[in-house]
Design a protein around this motif. Structure first.
Motif, mmCIF file in Angstrom:
data_model
loop_
_atom_site.group_PDB
_atom_site.id
_atom_site.type_symbol
_atom_site.label_atom_id
_atom_site.label_comp_id
_atom_site.label_asym_id
_atom_site.label_seq_id
_atom_site.Cartn_x
_atom_site.Cartn_y
_atom_site.Cartn_z
ATOM 1 N N ILE A 104 0.827 -1.200 0.000
ATOM 2 C CA ILE A 104 0.000 0.000 0.000
ATOM 3 C C ILE A 104 0.867 1.258 0.000
ATOM 4 C CG2 ILE A 104 -1.853 -1.203 1.209
ATOM 5 C CD1 ILE A 104 -1.034 0.258 3.760
ATOM 6 N N PRO A 105 0.288 2.417 -0.328
ATOM 7 C CA PRO A 105 1.038 3.676 -0.286
ATOM 8 C C PRO A 105 0.919 4.339 1.080
ATOM 9 C CG PRO A 105 -1.075 4.071 -1.315
ATOM 10 C CD PRO A 105 -1.040 2.600 -0.965
ATOM 11 N N CYS A 106 1.945 5.111 1.436
ATOM 12 C CA CYS A 106 1.907 5.863 2.691
ATOM 13 C C CYS A 106 2.626 7.193 2.497
ATOM 14 C CB CYS A 106 2.571 5.074 3.822
ATOM 15 S SG CYS A 106 2.615 5.961 5.405
ATOM 16 N N ASP A 107 2.007 8.265 2.937
ATOM 17 C CA ASP A 107 2.649 9.572 2.887
ATOM 18 C C ASP A 107 3.919 9.543 3.750
ATOM 19 O OD1 ASP A 107 0.226 9.277 4.646
ATOM 20 O OD2 ASP A 107 1.157 10.962 5.702
ATOM 21 N N GLY A 108 5.007 10.053 3.186
ATOM 22 C CA GLY A 108 6.280 10.081 3.904
ATOM 23 C C GLY A 108 7.087 8.809 3.778
ATOM 24 N N PRO A 178 -3.873 -2.548 -3.562
ATOM 25 C CA PRO A 178 -4.846 -1.582 -4.062
ATOM 26 C C PRO A 178 -4.230 -0.746 -5.178
ATOM 27 C CG PRO A 178 -3.952 -0.836 -1.963
ATOM 28 C CD PRO A 178 -3.330 -2.172 -2.249
ATOM 29 N N VAL A 179 -4.950 -0.572 -6.280
ATOM 30 C CA VAL A 179 -4.414 0.156 -7.434
ATOM 31 C C VAL A 179 -5.497 1.050 -8.035
ATOM 32 C CG1 VAL A 179 -2.672 -1.565 -8.026
ATOM 33 C CG2 VAL A 179 -4.950 -1.752 -8.983
ATOM 34 N N SER A 180 -5.048 2.127 -8.691
ATOM 35 C CA SER A 180 -5.964 3.034 -9.373
ATOM 36 C C SER A 180 -5.721 3.080 -10.877
ATOM 37 C CB SER A 180 -5.805 4.460 -8.809
ATOM 38 O OG SER A 180 -6.025 4.487 -7.426
ATOM 39 N N ASP A 181 -4.561 2.617 -11.287
ATOM 40 C CA ASP A 181 -4.153 2.699 -12.693
ATOM 41 C C ASP A 181 -4.377 1.356 -13.381
ATOM 42 O OD1 ASP A 181 -2.367 2.444 -15.023
ATOM 43 O OD2 ASP A 181 -1.615 4.400 -14.422
ATOM 44 N N PRO A 182 -5.170 1.307 -14.458
ATOM 45 C CA PRO A 182 -5.432 0.040 -15.140
ATOM 46 C C PRO A 182 -4.167 -0.665 -15.612
ATOM 47 C CG PRO A 182 -6.940 1.719 -15.919
ATOM 48 C CD PRO A 182 -5.940 2.427 -15.065
ATOM 49 N N LYS A 183 -3.191 0.082 -16.109
ATOM 50 C CA LYS A 183 -1.957 -0.527 -16.603
ATOM 51 C C LYS A 183 -1.200 -1.215 -15.477
ATOM 52 C CE LYS A 183 2.241 0.402 -19.269
ATOM 53 N NZ LYS A 183 3.033 1.432 -19.999
ATOM 54 N N VAL A 200 -9.166 0.998 -6.521
ATOM 55 C CA VAL A 200 -9.568 2.053 -5.588
ATOM 56 C C VAL A 200 -9.375 3.427 -6.226
ATOM 57 C CG1 VAL A 200 -8.946 0.646 -3.580
ATOM 58 C CG2 VAL A 200 -7.257 2.207 -4.553
ATOM 59 N N HIS A 201 -10.009 4.434 -5.633
ATOM 60 C CA HIS A 201 -9.846 5.836 -6.051
ATOM 61 C C HIS A 201 -10.067 5.961 -7.560
ATOM 62 C CE1 HIS A 201 -8.722 9.939 -5.350
ATOM 63 N NE2 HIS A 201 -7.801 9.903 -6.268
ATOM 64 N N LEU A 202 -11.257 5.583 -7.989
ATOM 65 C CA LEU A 202 -11.537 5.478 -9.421
ATOM 66 C C LEU A 202 -12.464 6.563 -9.951
ATOM 67 C CD1 LEU A 202 -11.963 1.586 -9.546
ATOM 68 C CD2 LEU A 202 -9.942 2.929 -10.170
ATOM 69 N N SER A 203 -12.762 7.564 -9.141
ATOM 70 C CA SER A 203 -13.582 8.674 -9.635
ATOM 71 C C SER A 203 -12.894 9.314 -10.830
ATOM 72 C CB SER A 203 -13.785 9.721 -8.539
ATOM 73 O OG SER A 203 -14.479 9.178 -7.441
ATOM 74 N N GLY A 204 -13.652 9.565 -11.877
ATOM 75 C CA GLY A 204 -13.101 10.234 -13.042
ATOM 76 C C GLY A 204 -12.398 9.329 -14.037
ATOM 77 N N ILE A 205 -12.363 8.029 -13.779
ATOM 78 C CA ILE A 205 -11.693 7.113 -14.699
ATOM 79 C C ILE A 205 -12.465 7.053 -16.027
ATOM 80 C CG2 ILE A 205 -12.935 5.049 -13.926
ATOM 81 C CD1 ILE A 205 -10.271 3.512 -14.175
ATOM 82 N N THR A 206 -11.751 6.869 -17.118
ATOM 83 C CA THR A 206 -12.398 6.785 -18.435
ATOM 84 C C THR A 206 -13.155 5.466 -18.571
ATOM 85 O OG1 THR A 206 -10.522 5.708 -19.500
ATOM 86 C CG2 THR A 206 -10.522 8.131 -19.440
ATOM 87 N N VAL A 216 -9.395 -7.134 -14.459
ATOM 88 C CA VAL A 216 -8.284 -7.812 -13.779
ATOM 89 C C VAL A 216 -8.349 -7.711 -12.265
ATOM 90 C CG1 VAL A 216 -6.711 -7.575 -15.739
ATOM 91 C CG2 VAL A 216 -6.790 -5.776 -13.996
ATOM 92 N N SER A 217 -9.373 -7.045 -11.720
ATOM 93 C CA SER A 217 -9.458 -6.852 -10.278
ATOM 94 C C SER A 217 -10.342 -7.901 -9.624
ATOM 95 C CB SER A 217 -10.008 -5.456 -9.960
ATOM 96 O OG SER A 217 -9.132 -4.445 -10.385
ATOM 97 N N ASP A 218 -10.089 -8.123 -8.335
ATOM 98 C CA ASP A 218 -10.962 -8.980 -7.530
ATOM 99 C C ASP A 218 -12.089 -8.168 -6.905
ATOM 100 O OD1 ASP A 218 -9.463 -11.725 -7.377
ATOM 101 O OD2 ASP A 218 -7.915 -10.206 -7.061
ATOM 102 N N LEU A 219 -11.764 -6.912 -6.571
ATOM 103 C CA LEU A 219 -12.737 -5.990 -6.002
ATOM 104 C C LEU A 219 -12.486 -4.602 -6.571
ATOM 105 C CD1 LEU A 219 -11.699 -7.406 -2.686
ATOM 106 C CD2 LEU A 219 -14.151 -7.156 -2.935
ATOM 107 N N VAL A 220 -13.535 -3.807 -6.711
ATOM 108 C CA VAL A 220 -13.372 -2.398 -7.075
ATOM 109 C C VAL A 220 -14.355 -1.577 -6.257
ATOM 110 C CG1 VAL A 220 -12.545 -2.796 -9.438
ATOM 111 C CG2 VAL A 220 -15.002 -2.520 -9.009
ATOM 112 N N THR A 221 -13.975 -0.329 -5.981
ATOM 113 C CA THR A 221 -14.884 0.607 -5.326
ATOM 114 C C THR A 221 -15.604 1.412 -6.394
ATOM 115 O OG1 THR A 221 -13.171 2.315 -5.179
ATOM 116 C CG2 THR A 221 -13.379 0.814 -3.316
ATOM 117 N N GLY A 222 -16.884 1.690 -6.144
ATOM 118 C CA GLY A 222 -17.655 2.466 -7.095
ATOM 119 C C GLY A 222 -17.258 3.923 -7.127
#
Length: 287
Positions: A104-108, A178-183, A200-206, A216-222
């Motif tokens: 996962i990502p973490c600030d810092g 968790p990923v936001s980029d299809p590639k 995750v974080h998929l608002s605005g995706i084409t 390719v995902s097991d789960l996605v958030t709307g």
């Protein structure tokens, strides 16, 4: 005289707008790309109408509360903000043994490998859409002291694919990413077929991006994506939630949701007529 080191953290959050933080201060807020967010209305400082002022207040509260983007960053927490959000589901996966590490990502700290459920909640509970971050030694030290692995201490870069590779080299075989980029999602699926991928974080995706990541995902958030919601409802084996739906697209996705239902049966129940999980209790306000 040498210039002081750059301390910069960039992420997208409420309203899909870009936030920039320098030295613990919000220095830039981009224009919101969406007008409303159902989750933002439940923040402790509600953001009923997405505005720069409202966004600034909620980000500043996160910085004060748990040190987001600062050396005071708290990386351990047992507080759950949602029943079935990515952080809560990944923490459940670790507790149940369904997964043995979350990348996962973490600030810092950038990309990190986590095996502690409380660290997944601490890092991911209120962080979304991290785009860029610079190293904060205290944050990375705290992660490592609590059993986590920092992918790149020198640069704190965000590299989910590299994090997945390092996790496999460290002996983890049941990773979740968790990923936001299809590639990136496609690359992880190609190299690590057994990985549990969470879109995750998929608002605005084409539309094309939505189709690719769902494939390719097991789960996605709307999220706030009409495209993800439309494709998700059509392809999902199980939907959980209504305000921000989570779509299980594989049997492993269903398994993780059901493990979450079973471990929290005092709060949640399965509605067999809708094939959705509903919450009996009002969720706590968010920061």
């Amino acid at each position: 005289m040498d210039n002081p080191p750059v301390d910069e953290h960039i992420f997208e959050t409420v309203g899909k707008c870009r936030i920039k933080v320098h030295n613990g201060q919000v220095v830039e807020i981009g224009e919101p790309r969406i007008r409303g967010c159902p989750l933002a209305k439940r923040f402790e400082i509600p953001v009923d109408e997405i505005s720069k002022e409202g966004i600034k207040k909620t980000i500043e509260r996160r910085i004060r509360s748990f040190g987001m983007c600062t050396a005071r960053r708290k990386v351990i927490s047992d507080k759950e903000f949602f029943g079935f959000a990515p952080a809560e589901l990944l923490a459940c996966g670790l507790r149940s043994g369904m997964i043995d590490a979350a990348v996962i990502p973490c600030d810092g700290a950038g990309t990190v490998i986590i095996t502690n459920p409380s660290m997944v909640l601490g890092i991911g509970g209120l962080l979304s859409g991290l785009i860029f971050t610079t190293p904060i030694p205290e944050v990375m030290d705290s992660i490592e002291e609590n059993g986590g692995v920092v992918f790149d201490r020198a640069t704190a870069r965000l590299d989910p694919v590299g994090g997945a590779l390092l996790a496999h080299r460290r002996g983890f075989s049941r990773i979740a990413v968790p990923v936001s980029d299809p590639k990136i999602a496609e690359t992880i699926r190609a190299f690590y077929p057994a990985a549990l991928i969470f879109g995750v974080h998929l608002s605005g995706i084409t539309g094309e991006g939505a189709r690719r990541i769902v494939a390719v995902s097991d789960l996605v958030t709307g999220c706030a994506s009409k495209t993800i919601r439309a494709i998700g409802r059509k392809k999902a084996l199980l939907q959980v939630g209504a305000v921000i739906p989570i779509f299980a697209l594989t049997h492993r996705g269903i398994e993780l949701i059901m493990k979450r239902v079973l471990e929290a049966d005092e709060k949640f129940f399965l509605d067999p007529t809708r094939f959705a999980v509903s919450c009996k209790k009002q969720p706590e306000p968010l920061l």
